[in-house]
Enzyme design. Structure first.
Site, PDB file in Angstrom:
ATOM      1  N   THR A  89      13.377 -17.236  -5.077  1.00  0.00           N
ATOM      2  CA  THR A  89      13.958 -17.384  -3.734  1.00  0.00           C
ATOM      3  C   THR A  89      15.422 -16.904  -3.614  1.00  0.00           C
ATOM      4  O   THR A  89      15.779 -16.365  -2.569  1.00  0.00           O
ATOM      5  CB  THR A  89      13.797 -18.824  -3.196  1.00  0.00           C
ATOM      6  OG1 THR A  89      14.100 -19.743  -4.234  1.00  0.00           O
ATOM      7  CG2 THR A  89      12.389 -19.069  -2.703  1.00  0.00           C
ATOM      8  N   TRP A 110       1.070   2.313   0.621  1.00  0.00           N
ATOM      9  CA  TRP A 110       2.316   1.552   0.804  1.00  0.00           C
ATOM     10  C   TRP A 110       2.088   0.338   1.699  1.00  0.00           C
ATOM     11  O   TRP A 110       2.611  -0.751   1.450  1.00  0.00           O
ATOM     12  CB  TRP A 110       3.333   2.497   1.430  1.00  0.00           C
ATOM     13  CG  TRP A 110       4.752   2.076   1.415  1.00  0.00           C
ATOM     14  CD1 TRP A 110       5.259   0.835   1.693  1.00  0.00           C
ATOM     15  CD2 TRP A 110       5.877   2.911   1.126  1.00  0.00           C
ATOM     16  NE1 TRP A 110       6.620   0.851   1.614  1.00  0.00           N
ATOM     17  CE2 TRP A 110       7.024   2.105   1.266  1.00  0.00           C
ATOM     18  CE3 TRP A 110       6.030   4.250   0.789  1.00  0.00           C
ATOM     19  CZ2 TRP A 110       8.316   2.609   1.069  1.00  0.00           C
ATOM     20  CZ3 TRP A 110       7.308   4.733   0.606  1.00  0.00           C
ATOM     21  CH2 TRP A 110       8.428   3.926   0.728  1.00  0.00           C
ATOM     22  N   TYR A 121       6.108   5.268  13.445  1.00  0.00           N
ATOM     23  CA  TYR A 121       6.139   6.285  14.510  1.00  0.00           C
ATOM     24  C   TYR A 121       4.817   6.206  15.274  1.00  0.00           C
ATOM     25  O   TYR A 121       3.745   6.191  14.650  1.00  0.00           O
ATOM     26  CB  TYR A 121       6.286   7.638  13.814  1.00  0.00           C
ATOM     27  CG  TYR A 121       6.389   8.843  14.696  1.00  0.00           C
ATOM     28  CD1 TYR A 121       7.620   9.269  15.194  1.00  0.00           C
ATOM     29  CD2 TYR A 121       5.269   9.598  15.001  1.00  0.00           C
ATOM     30  CE1 TYR A 121       7.721  10.401  15.978  1.00  0.00           C
ATOM     31  CE2 TYR A 121       5.362  10.737  15.782  1.00  0.00           C
ATOM     32  CZ  TYR A 121       6.592  11.119  16.274  1.00  0.00           C
ATOM     33  OH  TYR A 121       6.682  12.244  17.041  1.00  0.00           O
ATOM     34  N   ALA A 123       1.885   7.608  17.131  1.00  0.00           N
ATOM     35  CA  ALA A 123       1.178   8.853  17.480  1.00  0.00           C
ATOM     36  C   ALA A 123       0.319   8.648  18.729  1.00  0.00           C
ATOM     37  O   ALA A 123      -0.418   9.543  19.135  1.00  0.00           O
ATOM     38  CB  ALA A 123       0.341   9.326  16.312  1.00  0.00           C
ATOM     39  N   ARG A 124       0.370   7.446  19.331  1.00  0.00           N
ATOM     40  CA  ARG A 124      -0.225   7.249  20.653  1.00  0.00           C
ATOM     41  C   ARG A 124       0.765   7.717  21.693  1.00  0.00           C
ATOM     42  O   ARG A 124       0.407   8.219  22.744  1.00  0.00           O
ATOM     43  CB  ARG A 124      -0.513   5.756  20.906  1.00  0.00           C
ATOM     44  CG  ARG A 124      -1.543   5.158  20.009  1.00  0.00           C
ATOM     45  CD  ARG A 124      -1.776   3.713  20.394  1.00  0.00           C
ATOM     46  NE  ARG A 124      -2.473   3.628  21.680  1.00  0.00           N
ATOM     47  CZ  ARG A 124      -2.631   2.501  22.365  1.00  0.00           C
ATOM     48  NH1 ARG A 124      -2.152   1.372  21.898  1.00  0.00           N
ATOM     49  NH2 ARG A 124      -3.276   2.501  23.502  1.00  0.00           N
ATOM     50  N   ARG A 227       4.971   0.246  -7.900  1.00  0.00           N
ATOM     51  CA  ARG A 227       4.925   1.641  -7.431  1.00  0.00           C
ATOM     52  C   ARG A 227       5.863   2.577  -8.184  1.00  0.00           C
ATOM     53  O   ARG A 227       5.715   3.794  -8.048  1.00  0.00           O
ATOM     54  CB  ARG A 227       5.211   1.701  -5.937  1.00  0.00           C
ATOM     55  CG  ARG A 227       4.218   0.906  -5.094  1.00  0.00           C
ATOM     56  CD  ARG A 227       2.775   1.344  -5.315  1.00  0.00           C
ATOM     57  NE  ARG A 227       1.852   0.587  -4.470  1.00  0.00           N
ATOM     58  CZ  ARG A 227       0.555   0.827  -4.386  1.00  0.00           C
ATOM     59  NH1 ARG A 227      -0.012   1.771  -5.109  1.00  0.00           N
ATOM     60  NH2 ARG A 227      -0.217   0.089  -3.605  1.00  0.00           N
TER      61      ARG A 227
HETATM   62  C1  FAD Z   1      -1.763   1.204  -9.404  1.00  0.00           C
HETATM   63  C2  FAD Z   1      -2.382   0.488  -8.235  1.00  0.00           C
HETATM   64  C3  FAD Z   1      -3.706   0.689  -7.918  1.00  0.00           C
HETATM   65  C4  FAD Z   1      -4.299   0.033  -6.818  1.00  0.00           C
HETATM   66  N1  FAD Z   1      -5.598   0.260  -6.509  1.00  0.00           N
HETATM   67  C5  FAD Z   1      -6.153  -0.333  -5.411  1.00  0.00           C
HETATM   68  C6  FAD Z   1      -7.509  -0.080  -5.023  1.00  0.00           C
HETATM   69  O1  FAD Z   1      -8.216   0.654  -5.678  1.00  0.00           O
HETATM   70  N2  FAD Z   1      -7.993  -0.690  -3.904  1.00  0.00           N
HETATM   71  C7  FAD Z   1      -7.236  -1.536  -3.157  1.00  0.00           C
HETATM   72  O2  FAD Z   1      -7.715  -2.055  -2.157  1.00  0.00           O
HETATM   73  N3  FAD Z   1      -5.950  -1.791  -3.494  1.00  0.00           N
HETATM   74  C8  FAD Z   1      -5.389  -1.219  -4.583  1.00  0.00           C
HETATM   75  N4  FAD Z   1      -4.075  -1.478  -4.898  1.00  0.00           N
HETATM   76  C9  FAD Z   1      -3.300  -2.382  -4.036  1.00  0.00           C
HETATM   77  C10 FAD Z   1      -3.061  -3.762  -4.726  1.00  0.00           C
HETATM   78  O3  FAD Z   1      -4.284  -4.405  -4.976  1.00  0.00           O
HETATM   79  C11 FAD Z   1      -2.181  -4.646  -3.827  1.00  0.00           C
HETATM   80  O4  FAD Z   1      -2.859  -4.907  -2.625  1.00  0.00           O
HETATM   81  C12 FAD Z   1      -0.860  -4.001  -3.496  1.00  0.00           C
HETATM   82  O5  FAD Z   1      -0.266  -3.464  -4.649  1.00  0.00           O
HETATM   83  C13 FAD Z   1       0.063  -5.027  -2.853  1.00  0.00           C
HETATM   84  O6  FAD Z   1       0.517  -5.899  -3.865  1.00  0.00           O
HETATM   85  P1  FAD Z   1       1.009  -7.362  -3.576  1.00  0.00           P
HETATM   86  O7  FAD Z   1      -0.088  -8.196  -3.035  1.00  0.00           O
HETATM   87  O8  FAD Z   1       1.704  -7.821  -4.819  1.00  0.00           O
HETATM   88  O9  FAD Z   1       2.163  -7.123  -2.463  1.00  0.00           O
HETATM   89  P2  FAD Z   1       2.401  -7.903  -1.090  1.00  0.00           P
HETATM   90  O10 FAD Z   1       1.284  -7.703  -0.161  1.00  0.00           O
HETATM   91  O11 FAD Z   1       3.768  -7.481  -0.639  1.00  0.00           O
HETATM   92  O12 FAD Z   1       2.408  -9.403  -1.497  1.00  0.00           O
HETATM   93  C14 FAD Z   1       3.397  -9.942  -2.358  1.00  0.00           C
HETATM   94  C15 FAD Z   1       2.975 -11.339  -2.741  1.00  0.00           C
HETATM   95  O13 FAD Z   1       3.007 -12.109  -1.539  1.00  0.00           O
HETATM   96  C16 FAD Z   1       1.930 -13.009  -1.510  1.00  0.00           C
HETATM   97  N5  FAD Z   1       1.087 -12.777  -0.331  1.00  0.00           N
HETATM   98  C17 FAD Z   1       1.141 -11.715   0.520  1.00  0.00           C
HETATM   99  N6  FAD Z   1       0.252 -11.854   1.495  1.00  0.00           N
HETATM  100  C18 FAD Z   1      -0.397 -12.987   1.255  1.00  0.00           C
HETATM  101  C19 FAD Z   1      -1.462 -13.672   1.907  1.00  0.00           C
HETATM  102  N7  FAD Z   1      -1.996 -13.221   3.017  1.00  0.00           N
HETATM  103  N8  FAD Z   1      -1.888 -14.817   1.370  1.00  0.00           N
HETATM  104  C20 FAD Z   1      -1.338 -15.312   0.252  1.00  0.00           C
HETATM  105  N9  FAD Z   1      -0.348 -14.724  -0.408  1.00  0.00           N
HETATM  106  C21 FAD Z   1       0.136 -13.578   0.080  1.00  0.00           C
HETATM  107  C22 FAD Z   1       1.171 -12.855  -2.805  1.00  0.00           C
HETATM  108  O14 FAD Z   1       1.672 -13.754  -3.739  1.00  0.00           O
HETATM  109  C23 FAD Z   1       1.548 -11.464  -3.254  1.00  0.00           C
HETATM  110  O15 FAD Z   1       1.483 -11.316  -4.637  1.00  0.00           O
HETATM  111  C24 FAD Z   1      -3.509  -0.845  -6.008  1.00  0.00           C
HETATM  112  C25 FAD Z   1      -2.159  -1.043  -6.346  1.00  0.00           C
HETATM  113  C26 FAD Z   1      -1.590  -0.390  -7.426  1.00  0.00           C
HETATM  114  C27 FAD Z   1      -0.133  -0.615  -7.741  1.00  0.00           C
END
Ligand code: FAD
Length: 306
Positions: A89, A110, A121, A123-124, A227
């Site tokens: 935090t 992303w 941006y 596009a609509r 990333r």
């Molecule tokens: C190398 C790589 C390959 C990947 N391949 C795939 C793929 O094949 N298919 C695919 O679909 N995705 C893929 N992803 C996406 C991956 O599964 C994650 O969705 C993405 O990296 C976002 O990560 P995150 O959840 O840590 O980030 P964020 O969405 O920013 O979340 C950060 C943290 O916030 C919390 N959080 C966010 N939203 C919620 C929620 N609604 N409820 C509870 N907790 C929450 C969780 O603790 C989470 O860890 C890939 C990612 C990488 C880096």
């Protein structure tokens, strides 16, 4: 990075203006502020605003009345402790806002990072620019035969030329059709012109889009750890690398702790740690008897440089 003269002038004017403030500012990030860092062939990342600094992390951790900072070494020790023990935090007290220009297929990866505020941006409302990402020849790789999510060797000769031609031709052709369907300014008076929100569906995924993306430092570091990692696709990794430069300028102590404890670190499972302990004790350990899968074993040995 195709910024117009008007856009460059707007950025320059923004950079020339200064205002006195009592808030924390970081000279190294101020020097970067608003400047577009080029990424890929037409993309960029630029910092458009930020809040807080390393001191804000320390200040929140100590719940201080003033700046909360002590000696640099003490602050840096505290930041390292927070990072090491995943006390997240205090890092959420800092925020940063980026303006990013990126291909649509990169934006799709992303946008999976939900802990950010995004405005794209429209596009609509507006017409997309005629700008497509075409990989540099050295990034035009074959499908990896060992990793379904990865790349193999760089394509060569005729095959590389053919692929580049197809990418250019398809993007150009679909954009021509997009422009024709829009029929902007009544170019063909016999047609009404299709709505922008519908015409855009024909564009290729390498078309550039833009957004403002704001995140707190904790979630930004989570994004960058995933990333800027070698497992991430090259086309998003280069954006993360540019953003890492901004983080280094902005919060150097946090950046140092992050590169040490997150980017440069390896997580060991209990089973992996047990193998490391046995290896340190001089025991010969084979994969089959290690309790680790082949993949885990290979990952561990790679991490240990064996
Ligand atoms: C190398 C790589 C390959 C990947 N391949 C795939 C793929 O094949 N298919 C695919 O679909 N995705 C893929 N992803 C996406 C991956 O599964 C994650 O969705 C993405 O990296 C976002 O990560 P995150 O959840 O840590 O980030 P964020 O969405 O920013 O979340 C950060 C943290 O916030 C919390 N959080 C966010 N939203 C919620 C929620 N609604 N409820 C509870 N907790 C929450 C969780 O603790 C989470 O860890 C890939 C990612 C990488 C880096």
């Amino acid at each position: 990075m195709a910024l117009t003269q008007d856009q460059l002038a707007e950025i320059a004017a923004h950079r020339d203006a200064t205002a006195p403030t009592r808030r924390a500012t970081v000279p190294a990030l101020e020097a970067l502020l608003y400047e577009a860092m080029p990424v890929l062939d037409h993309g960029f990342v630029r910092v458009v605003d930020y809040m807080g600094d390393d001191g804000a992390v320390v200040q929140a951790a100590r719940v201080s009345y003033g700046r909360g900072t002590r000696k640099t070494t003490e602050d840096s020790g505290l930041i390292r402790y927070l990072m090491r023990h995943r006390h997240s935090t205090p890092f959420e007290m800092c925020e940063i806002k980026f303006h990013v220009k990126l291909p649509i297929f990169v934006a799709r990866q992303w946008i999976r990072h939900r802990m950010a505020n995004v405005n794209e941006y429209s596009a609509r409302y507006s017409i997309m620019d005629r700008e497509f990402y075409i990989p540099a020849p050295e990034n035009l790789a074959a499908q990896s035969s060992v990793n379904r999510q990865g790349r193999g060797e760089v394509l060569q000769g005729q095959e590389a030329e053919d692929v580049l031609r197809i990418l250019r031709d398809d993007a150009s052709q679909t954009y021509d059709h997009y422009a024709a369907m829009l029929n902007e300014d009544g170019a063909d008076p016999s047609r009404q012109g299709l709505a922008r929100e519908l015409a855009r569906m024909n564009l290729t995924l390498n078309t550039y889009t833009q957004w403002y993306w704001k995140s707190d430092l904790h979630n930004l570091l989570n994004f960058l750890s995933l990333r800027a990692d070698s497992h991430a696709q090259y086309e998003i990794r280069v954006y993360a690398d540019a953003m890492l430069k901004a983080v280094e300028a902005w919060v150097p102590q946090t950046y140092a702790a992050f590169t040490d404890y997150r980017m440069g670190a390896v997580t060991l499972s209990a089973g992996m740690l047990a193998v490391v302990k046995r290896l340190l004790a001089g025991e010969p350990v084979e994969q089959q008897a290690s309790g680790l899968s082949k993949r885990e074993w290979t990952e561990l040995m790679t991490s240990l440089g064996r």
